[in-house]
Design a protein around this motif. Structure first.
Motif, PDB file in Angstrom:
ATOM      1  N   ASN A   1      -2.721   6.470 -19.270  1.00 11.90           N
ATOM      2  CA  ASN A   1      -2.263   6.697 -17.897  1.00 11.90           C
ATOM      3  C   ASN A   1      -3.470   6.684 -16.967  1.00 11.90           C
ATOM      4  N   LYS A   2      -3.417   5.873 -15.904  1.00 17.31           N
ATOM      5  CA  LYS A   2      -4.593   5.691 -15.049  1.00 17.31           C
ATOM      6  C   LYS A   2      -4.369   6.115 -13.606  1.00 17.31           C
ATOM      7  N   HIS A   3      -3.303   5.592 -12.967  1.00 17.18           N
ATOM      8  CA  HIS A   3      -3.150   5.805 -11.526  1.00 17.18           C
ATOM      9  C   HIS A   3      -1.808   6.471 -11.218  1.00 17.18           C
ATOM     10  N   PRO A   4      -1.816   7.675 -10.619  1.00 15.28           N
ATOM     11  CA  PRO A   4      -0.568   8.335 -10.222  1.00 15.28           C
ATOM     12  C   PRO A   4       0.200   7.486  -9.207  1.00 15.28           C
ATOM     13  N   LEU A   5       1.486   7.733  -9.105  1.00 15.47           N
ATOM     14  CA  LEU A   5       2.349   6.967  -8.203  1.00 15.47           C
ATOM     15  C   LEU A   5       1.862   7.039  -6.759  1.00 15.47           C
ATOM     16  N   ALA A   6       1.456   8.229  -6.313  1.00 13.31           N
ATOM     17  CA  ALA A   6       1.001   8.394  -4.926  1.00 13.31           C
ATOM     18  C   ALA A   6      -0.210   7.521  -4.635  1.00 13.31           C
ATOM     19  N   ILE A   7      -1.178   7.497  -5.547  1.00 11.20           N
ATOM     20  CA  ILE A   7      -2.379   6.674  -5.361  1.00 11.20           C
ATOM     21  C   ILE A   7      -2.003   5.213  -5.253  1.00 11.20           C
ATOM     22  N   ARG A   8      -1.069   4.767  -6.070  1.00 14.48           N
ATOM     23  CA  ARG A   8      -0.638   3.353  -6.023  1.00 14.48           C
ATOM     24  C   ARG A   8       0.045   3.026  -4.704  1.00 14.48           C
ATOM     25  N   TRP A   9       0.874   3.939  -4.204  1.00 15.65           N
ATOM     26  CA  TRP A   9       1.543   3.716  -2.924  1.00 15.65           C
ATOM     27  C   TRP A   9       0.537   3.626  -1.790  1.00 15.65           C
ATOM     28  N   PHE A  10      -0.383   4.573  -1.743  1.00 13.81           N
ATOM     29  CA  PHE A  10      -1.398   4.558  -0.685  1.00 13.81           C
ATOM     30  C   PHE A  10      -2.231   3.280  -0.758  1.00 13.81           C
ATOM     31  N   HIS A  11      -2.564   2.863  -1.965  1.00 11.91           N
ATOM     32  CA  HIS A  11      -3.385   1.664  -2.170  1.00 11.91           C
ATOM     33  C   HIS A  11      -2.687   0.421  -1.655  1.00 11.91           C
ATOM     34  N   TRP A  12      -1.436   0.226  -2.071  1.00 12.58           N
ATOM     35  CA  TRP A  12      -0.728  -1.007  -1.707  1.00 12.58           C
ATOM     36  C   TRP A  12      -0.248  -1.004  -0.262  1.00 12.58           C
ATOM     37  N   LEU A  13       0.022   0.161   0.315  1.00 15.27           N
ATOM     38  CA  LEU A  13       0.364   0.232   1.739  1.00 15.27           C
ATOM     39  C   LEU A  13      -0.848  -0.085   2.601  1.00 15.27           C
ATOM     40  N   ASN A  14      -2.004   0.327   2.134  1.00 11.65           N
ATOM     41  CA  ASN A  14      -3.211   0.139   2.923  1.00 11.65           C
ATOM     42  C   ASN A  14      -3.559  -1.340   3.095  1.00 11.65           C
ATOM     43  N   PHE A  15      -3.226  -2.141   2.113  1.00 12.18           N
ATOM     44  CA  PHE A  15      -3.576  -3.568   2.179  1.00 12.18           C
ATOM     45  C   PHE A  15      -2.899  -4.282   3.342  1.00 12.18           C
ATOM     46  N   PRO A  16      -1.556  -4.251   3.480  1.00 13.50           N
ATOM     47  CA  PRO A  16      -0.941  -4.928   4.638  1.00 13.50           C
ATOM     48  C   PRO A  16      -1.301  -4.270   5.966  1.00 13.50           C
ATOM     49  N   LEU A  17      -1.456  -2.943   5.978  1.00 21.09           N
ATOM     50  CA  LEU A  17      -1.816  -2.254   7.219  1.00 21.09           C
ATOM     51  C   LEU A  17      -3.182  -2.710   7.711  1.00 21.09           C
ATOM     52  N   LEU A  18      -4.149  -2.765   6.800  1.00 19.38           N
ATOM     53  CA  LEU A  18      -5.494  -3.185   7.182  1.00 19.38           C
ATOM     54  C   LEU A  18      -5.514  -4.660   7.573  1.00 19.38           C
ATOM     55  N   ALA A  19      -4.715  -5.463   6.896  1.00 24.20           N
ATOM     56  CA  ALA A  19      -4.647  -6.892   7.215  1.00 24.20           C
ATOM     57  C   ALA A  19      -4.141  -7.105   8.641  1.00 24.20           C
ATOM     58  N   VAL A  20      -3.101  -6.372   9.023  1.00 20.73           N
ATOM     59  CA  VAL A  20      -2.563  -6.483  10.382  1.00 20.73           C
ATOM     60  C   VAL A  20      -3.586  -5.969  11.396  1.00 20.73           C
ATOM     61  N   MET A  21      -4.305  -4.900  11.048  1.00 20.82           N
ATOM     62  CA  MET A  21      -5.319  -4.350  11.956  1.00 20.82           C
ATOM     63  C   MET A  21      -6.430  -5.365  12.213  1.00 20.82           C
TER      64      MET A  21
END
Length: 232
Positions: free
Chosen positions: A6-26
């Motif tokens: 087990n490596k990455h908790p669900l919350a960490i994965r959500w924050f990680h993948w949400l950050n990608f499109p948000l930063l791209a739009v920014m």
């Protein structure tokens, strides 16, 4: 024989993948804003070496004359980006994940050894737990960069209302320059991050989606015997 780590908790994965499109739009909307006044260039002996950005770039990606559109997207998504970042930091503090992320005493030295390993100059990578030294430094730095972007962004967005913040940032022009440099930093981080993921292999990538990694026990024992680690 295979087993699951087990490596990455669900919350960490959500924050990680949400950050990608948000930063791209920014970044995209920031480019639309930047066109209205694009003074930055790298010069040597009075000659422009690199212009941010050349005319053909604006023409190719249809960036010109879209200032209002850029500001509209930028000022909406900046709050989503800020909230996502705040919740990420809050979660790492509450859950204790920060222990895996913050640089340690010898992280800078070990990060250099990790780089030599990735360049195939050094055979073994320094022992590490969930993240290696280079990752600890990079992931901590990007959080600090996010805070810097938020503060300088507010300083240039509302220089009158946040005049104290603009003053702390060195004035409007300095705050805008820092904001721009941080954006370049995100792009460089993204490139380095992709390279690191590619070097770490498919299992490392897929673990950020499903949360766990499947390991071969014989392969792990072989790596461990050579002085490496069974995690990336």
């Amino acid at each position: 024989m295979k087993y699951i780590i087990n490596k990455h908790p669900l919350a960490i994965r959500w924050f990680h993948w949400l950050n990608f499109p948000l930063l791209a739009v920014m970044i995209w909307s920031g480019l639309l804003i930047y066109w209205a006044y694009d003074p930055y260039a790298i010069k040597m002996f009075g000659a422009t070496v690199i212009k941010f950005f050349p005319e053909w770039f604006y023409q190719k990606y249809h960036i010109k004359r879209r200032l209002a559109e850029g500001m509209a997207f930028h000022f909406v998504f900046m709050w989503l980006f800020a909230v996502n970042g705040f919740l990420y930091v809050l979660y790492t503090i509450i859950s204790g994940e920060w222990r895996h992320l913050l640089p340690q005493k010898h992280s800078w030295r070990d990060a250099w050894l990790v780089l030599l390993h990735d360049l195939h100059v050094r055979k073994t990578v320094p022992p590490h737990n969930k993240y290696n030294a280079a990752q600890r430094i990079a992931y901590t730095a990007v959080v600090v960069m996010g805070l810097g972007s938020l503060l300088t962004g507010l300083a240039i967005y509302k220089p009158v209302q946040f005049n104290w913040l603009t003053f702390i940032c060195g004035g409007y022009r300095t705050a805008r320059l820092i904001h721009f440099v941080l954006t370049i930093g995100y792009c460089l981080f993204f490139i380095i991050h992709i390279v690191q993921v590619a070097l770490a292999g498919w299992q490392n990538f897929i673990s950020m989606i499903r949360g766990f990694e499947v390991k071969d026990r014989a392969a792990v024992e072989s790596v461990t015997a050579k002085g490496g680690s069974d995690e990336r």
